[in-house]
Scaffold this active site. Structure first.
Site, PDB file in Angstrom:
ATOM      1  CE  LYS A   1       2.993   8.233   2.852  1.00 33.48           C
ATOM      2  NZ  LYS A   1       3.886   7.208   2.313  1.00 33.48           N
TER       3      LYS A   1
ATOM      4  CD  GLU B   1       8.252   4.679   0.471  1.00 35.23           C
ATOM      5  OE1 GLU B   1       9.269   3.973   0.279  1.00 35.23           O
ATOM      6  OE2 GLU B   1       7.096   4.230   0.375  1.00 35.23           O
TER       7      GLU B   1
ATOM      8  CG  ASP C   1       2.597   7.319  -0.877  1.00 30.90           C
ATOM      9  OD1 ASP C   1       3.105   8.109  -0.064  1.00 30.90           O
ATOM     10  OD2 ASP C   1       2.178   6.175  -0.556  1.00 30.90           O
TER      11      ASP C   1
ATOM     12  CG  ASP D   1       3.553   3.810  -2.843  1.00 28.54           C
ATOM     13  OD1 ASP D   1       3.268   3.513  -1.658  1.00 28.54           O
ATOM     14  OD2 ASP D   1       4.722   4.023  -3.221  1.00 28.54           O
ATOM     15  CB  SER D   2      -0.447   0.657   0.322  1.00 30.17           C
ATOM     16  OG  SER D   2      -1.400   1.691   0.528  1.00 30.17           O
TER      17      SER D   2
ATOM     18  CD  GLU E   1       5.265   1.236   6.397  1.00 27.91           C
ATOM     19  OE1 GLU E   1       5.251   2.238   5.662  1.00 27.91           O
ATOM     20  OE2 GLU E   1       4.821   0.122   6.060  1.00 27.91           O
TER      21      GLU E   1
HETATM   22  O1  KIV Z   1       1.357   3.562   0.821  1.00 34.40           O
HETATM   23  C1  KIV Z   1       0.855   3.634   1.951  1.00 34.40           C
HETATM   24  O2  KIV Z   1      -0.294   3.259   2.192  1.00 34.40           O
HETATM   25  C2  KIV Z   1       1.685   4.192   3.028  1.00 34.40           C
HETATM   26  C3  KIV Z   1       1.207   4.002   4.429  1.00 34.40           C
HETATM   27  C4  KIV Z   1       1.349   2.601   4.844  1.00 34.40           C
HETATM   28  C5  KIV Z   1       1.879   4.945   5.356  1.00 34.40           C
HETATM   29  O3  KIV Z   1       2.703   4.740   2.757  1.00 34.40           O
END
Ligand code: KIV
Length: 289
Positions: free
Chosen positions: A115, A117, A85, A46-47, A184
């Site tokens: 993924k 968090e 994510d 989600d970056s 992280e």
């Molecule tokens: O959203 C993302 O790119 C991430 C990585 C930085 C691990 O969660």
């Protein structure tokens, strides 16, 4: 890549002491390039909210947007495992929400794993997802979806208490069925301690070399991001100046007429030019026959 990477592959890699390479990807072209290079895992992070959409956090990213990007990455992945994510508030409110969100990512976008968090607080959700056939990667340490609760994008696990919490969170996620955990921005000694305690792989970003694998954000890795560059990032290429200089040259060549040149121009044969002249002269029946 010949053989598809699965979560079993990653577990075997940890057991054999082989390092895992993970990289974010948000589109088909990037996914194809990274897969062809042998990248083990593609993360639709989600970056993308920050590096693709231009937000200053990951919070505005929606599930529909994640599905849109994940579909492209899955199409470009050739043997790499694809993890996506679950975005902010698509899994925190209830386990049912988490199941629905993960289900959409798997059935509509074709992702192999999701993924999430968080540590112990999301362990029951991880358990339900795993029991329902959804492979889950955990993510602890600096968790960007909690940026406001953490007070910024700061290092985690710097005190005895927070390091102990981190180790316990990692063990709880493993116990709940996660197949890997992202660490992280954590001091390397703390990630080493976590990595030693777990049988599942740790994948670090700003967490030192002792993790079982590493992950980078694609735009940081190829030097496409401007402004603040985190200490943990290494630019393996510097594409931004190359793109800027190519764009300036293009603007110049458009302005002075050197682009498009003869090589980029499609021309009619001399014979065909005759019917064009006829059309231009007003002959409505000109056919070129
Ligand atoms: O959203 C993302 O790119 C991430 C990585 C930085 C691990 O969660």
């Amino acid at each position: 890549m010949s053989k598809t990477v699965t979560l079993q592959t990653l577990l075997k890699m940890k057991a054999a002491g082989r390092k895992i390479a993970m990289m974010t990807a948000y589109d088909y072209t990037t996914a194809s390039l990274l897969s062809a290079s042998g990248m083990h895992v593609l993360l639709v992070g989600d970056s993308l909210g920050m590096v693709v959409q231009g937000h200053n956090s990951t919070l505005p990213v929606t599930l529909d947007e994640m599905i849109y990007h994940t579909k492209m990455v899955v199409r470009g992945s050739d043997g790499s495992m694809v993890v996506a994510d679950l975005p902010f508030m698509t899994y925190q409110v209830s386990v049912e929400d988490a199941l629905r969100s993960a289900g959409r990512l798997m059935s509509e976008a074709g992702v192999h794993a999701v993924k999430l968090e968080g540590g112990r607080q999301i362990a029951p959700t991880v358990r339900r997802l795993v029991d329902s056939g959804v492979p889950v990667m955990g993510h602890i340490g600096l968790t960007p979806q909690s940026v406001h609760a953490l007070g910024g994008f700061s290092v985690q696990g710097k005190t005895a208490e927070s390091a102990r919490r981190l180790i316990e969170d990692a063990l709880t996620l493993q116990e709940a069925g996660a197949f890997a955990v992202v660490l992280e921005v954590v001091p390397s000694q703390v990630s080493q301690a976590v990595t030693k305690r777990l049988t599942i792989p740790t994948i670090g970003i700003g967490a030192g070399p002792q993790c079982d694998g590493q992950v980078l954000v694609f735009h940081d890795f190829v030097g496409l991001t401007s402004g603040y560059i985190p200490k943990h990032n290494k630019q393996f290429a510097e594409l931004a100046p190359i793109v800027r200089s190519a764009a300036s040259q293009y603007i110049q060549e458009v302005a002075d007429g050197t682009f498009p040149g003869k090589e980029q121009t499609i021309s009619l044969s001399e014979d065909d030019q005759k019917w064009l002249s006829a059309i231009q002269e007003g002959d409505p029946y000109a056919t070129g026959q």
